[in-house]
Design an enzyme around this catalytic site. Structure first.
Site, PDB file in Angstrom:
ATOM      1  N   GLU A 186       0.839  -1.203   0.000  1.00 54.31           N
ATOM      2  CA  GLU A 186       0.000   0.000   0.000  1.00 54.31           C
ATOM      3  C   GLU A 186       0.874   1.252   0.000  1.00 54.31           C
ATOM      4  OE1 GLU A 186      -2.808  -0.468   3.264  1.00 54.31           O
ATOM      5  OE2 GLU A 186      -4.130  -1.626   1.975  1.00 54.31           O
ATOM      6  N   GLU A 264      -6.864  -7.802  -0.587  1.00 50.25           N
ATOM      7  CA  GLU A 264      -7.257  -7.769   0.826  1.00 50.25           C
ATOM      8  C   GLU A 264      -8.757  -7.520   0.903  1.00 50.25           C
ATOM      9  OE1 GLU A 264      -5.076  -5.002   3.242  1.00 50.25           O
ATOM     10  OE2 GLU A 264      -3.159  -6.004   2.927  1.00 50.25           O
TER      11      GLU A 264
END
Ligand SMILES: *[C@@H]1O[C@H](CO)[C@@H](O)[C@H](O)[C@H]1NC(C)=O
Ligand SMILES: *[C@@H]1O[C@H](CO)[C@@H](O)[C@H](O)[C@H]1NC(C)=O
Length: 636
Positions: A186, A264
């Site tokens: 991320e 995710e």
């Protein structure tokens, strides 16, 4: 028709030319087919349905059990983080033994027929201490983490030249089970947006792992711009509450011809001390999974089994204020913290079964749990009575307080000691200006407990005493920030403490190591009991189990806050009054069965329960009162 001699020759020549390539094409391979918009496993279209599990949050003895249950849920892959700070505790000192044996974990997954999506960082977030980065990086205080700052890159390069060669033989095309490797994590959510850093990492991964491995990135929809890089496969992450169509449209902007991937898909959420327990509805979750699988997407569920932040490994978030993560990382995941299948697991398995065969045979039932106790603890003595054994190298003398990092203390506690510079006849304010306490401080004067100060909380208390009286400030690191704009989260006294408005100086610093002490069997059996007193102190008990060593949950009703060890193993932080977590998971493999003595050791930081009791119960309580304890309600 029989081939002519000539054509037979040509056939042989053709075979000869094709053979080396032919063998390769027949060997294991995992690639992206952009013509068809799918992954290819061994040349055939393939989609993964995966679940996250973190080996650092599950005792090694239980890895096979958790992985078996993941396979029995219909998963064909697991997604796994590698926490750098777990494996390189000090610069150049590496630990891949026992509980930290990454390759043994990969093999345990392979034994269950599970593929692996590896996420080696260097930054992993994971609500793990400092997002997986070693806090010793901060010993160079102006280091700029997760950028092409040469100091950061040097440390990363050294680490990855140790880690990545271990990974190489486990890559799928080399006969192992790792189908893809994530670069950073991320990164687009981080302020720096440093493409040369990402290019450096990508080059490093290629140099060690080769050209054939599938490298990828993961970002939330808003992070794609800075998180992706040419040459790395772009995936997105989002939960059941987010707009799937929108997220996949954004992924398509970067991967117009690739397969859809949610790296995710959030099955639940983490908990913070003092905030309500998080849950996610199983029906909504299952519906979202079905929608993604219908589109042909590959999906990883984060988490499938959350586990536990044992020891000091929980991280923290920085939003309006500092939010430390609880010891439990149950995450409301399909497999509970103790590894038991939940209704959520069965709801997800029913969805998976519509798209691919799930293994035959029943899901293993919940493991047996035990209730026993109470166990009565004996006061061993105040923490300050044991500074010689908690800090064998002795204190450092410094004019101004230094943070943990400057004295090479990574986790736990440092005691700061100074004499009162003058007599305080009237109550005088001891004040921690904004940002000077990371994260909690326990204040004693001449050994008498005065109270606690807290980051973004109570910032002052009144003192009275004689000149020269010993002022002790025990500072606790509650976990370094794992997600937020800035991960440089120094611990300890990070600024001056003021007494009556004047900065205190002339400190002795005691970096403490209670874990080595407790692991070595301290306190010895038969130590003289002391009177229980408020303030940081040790308590211990020996106890026998009524039967086999089953899983159980430790309850500490009426105790305030501290650290608990069973047989020298650090179970993590307890803070029942703050909640929402009220019990600590005690995995059966840590305990000794009937006939063998077990020990329970507490470092209680504030005040013990009146009856000095602990209990073990057969079920957890993760959704207790959230918020500061209310007078009279007690705890537990
Ligand atoms: C989700 O996003 C798509 C594409 O932007 C939009 O058309 C749709 O209305 C959104 N759905 C919801 C429920 O907001
Ligand atoms: C991060 O925080 C540290 C200290 O807390 C500070 O020195 C540094 O300038 C900060 N960096 C950014 C980019 O905000």
């Amino acid at each position: 028709m029989a081939p002519t001699l000539c054509s037979r020759h040509r056939l042989l020549l053709l075979l000869f030319l094709l053979l080396p390539g032919g063998i390769q094409a027949g060997g294991p391979s995992f690639t992206v087919d952009r013509a068809r918009g799918v992954f290819l496993r061994d040349g055939l279209p393939f989609r993964y349905i995966s679940g996250s599990v973190h080996y650092a949050r599950v005792p090694r003895a239980l890895w096979p059990d958790r992985l078996r249950k993941m396979r029995m849920s219909g998963l064909n892959a697991v997604q796994v983080y590698v926490p750098w700070n777990y494996h390189e505790p000090q610069p150049g000192i590496y630990d891949f033994a026992g509980e930290r044996d990454l390759e043994a974990f990969l093999e345990a997954a392979a034994a269950e027929g599970l593929l692996v999506i590896l996420r080696p960082g260097p930054y992993i977030c994971a609500e793990w201490e400092m997002g997986g980065l070693p806090s010793w990086l901060l010993r160079k205080s102006d280091i700029v983490l997760r950028t092409s700052d040469p100091d950061f890159l040097d440390a990363v390069d050294t680490w990855f030249h140790v880690l990545l060669p271990k990974v190489l033989s486990h890559l799928y095309h080399n006969g192992g089970n790792i189908i893809s490797v994530q670069v950073e994590n991320e990164y687009g959510s981080y302020w720096a947006c440093d493409f040369s850093y990402m290019r450096h990492l990508s080059g490093l991964f290629r140099a060690v792992l080769g050209e054939r491995v599938l490298l990828f990135t993961t970002d939330g929809a808003s992070g794609l711009r800075c998180g992706t890089l040419q040459g790395l496969f772009t995936t997105v992450d989002f939960g059941p509450g987010d707009n799937m169509t929108e997220a996949f449209i954004l992924q398509k902007e970067y991967e117009p011809n690739g397969p859809l991937v949610n790296s995710e898909y959030y099955t639940g959420w983490l908990d913070y001390w003092g905030a309500p327990h998080s849950t996610t509805d199983a029906t909504v979750l299952a519906r979202g999974l079905e929608a993604m699988l219908t589109l042909g997407a590959s999906v990883n569920m984060y988490m499938f089994h959350g586990g536990t932040n044992f020891g000091y490994w929980s991280g923290a978030d920085l939003k309006q204020s500092y939010l430390p993560v609880t010891t439990s990382y149950d995450y409301d995941a399909p497999l509970s913290e103790a590894g038991d299948p939940t209704d959520k697991l069965f709801a997800l398995r029913d969805v998976i079964a519509k798209f691919q065969p799930v293994p035959l045979g029943p899901m293993p039932p919940p493991t047996p749990k035990m209730t026993f106790g109470p166990v009565t603890l004996t006061p061993v003595g105040a923490l300050t009575d044991f500074l010689d054994v908690l800090c064998p190298s002795g204190p450092l003398r410094v004019p101004q307080p230094l943070p943990f990092e400057a004295v090479k203390q990574d986790q736990g506690f440092v005691l700061y000691r100074t004499p009162l510079p003058r007599s305080l006849v009237q109550p005088t304010l001891l004040q921690a200006p904004d940002g000077s306490i990371h994260d909690r401080a326990y204040v004693l004067l001449q050994g008498v407990y005065q109270g606690a100060l807290e980051r973004d909380g109570a910032s002052g208390l009144l003192l009275r005493g004689e000149r020269g009286a010993v002022l002790d400030v025990l500072v606790e690191n509650m976990g370094r920030i794992s997600f937020g704009a800035n991960a440089s989260d120094f611990k300890g006294l990070t600024g001056p403490l003021l007494l009556g408005g004047a900065a205190l100086s002339d400190w002795l610093l005691f970096p403490l190591d209670p874990d080595s002490l407790v692991r070595s069997g301290w306190p010895p059996d038969g130590a003289r009991p002391r009177d229980p007193r408020p303030g940081p102190a040790f308590y211990a008990a020996r106890f026998l189990l009524p039967g086999p060593a089953w899983d159980t949950f430790l309850y500490l009703p009426g105790w305030t806050k501290g650290q608990a060890w069973v047989n020298g193993f650090n179970l993590g932080r307890y803070w029942p009054g703050r909640g929402p977590q009220r019990s600590l998971y005690v995995p059966g493999p840590l305990l000794r069965r009937r006939g063998h003595a077990n020990t329970l050791t507490l470092l209680e930081l504030e005040s013990p329960s009146a009856r000095l009791r602990a209990r073990f119960r057969d079920r957890p309580r993760l959704d207790g009162t959230a918020g500061p304890p209310r007078p009279g309600t007690g705890a537990g």
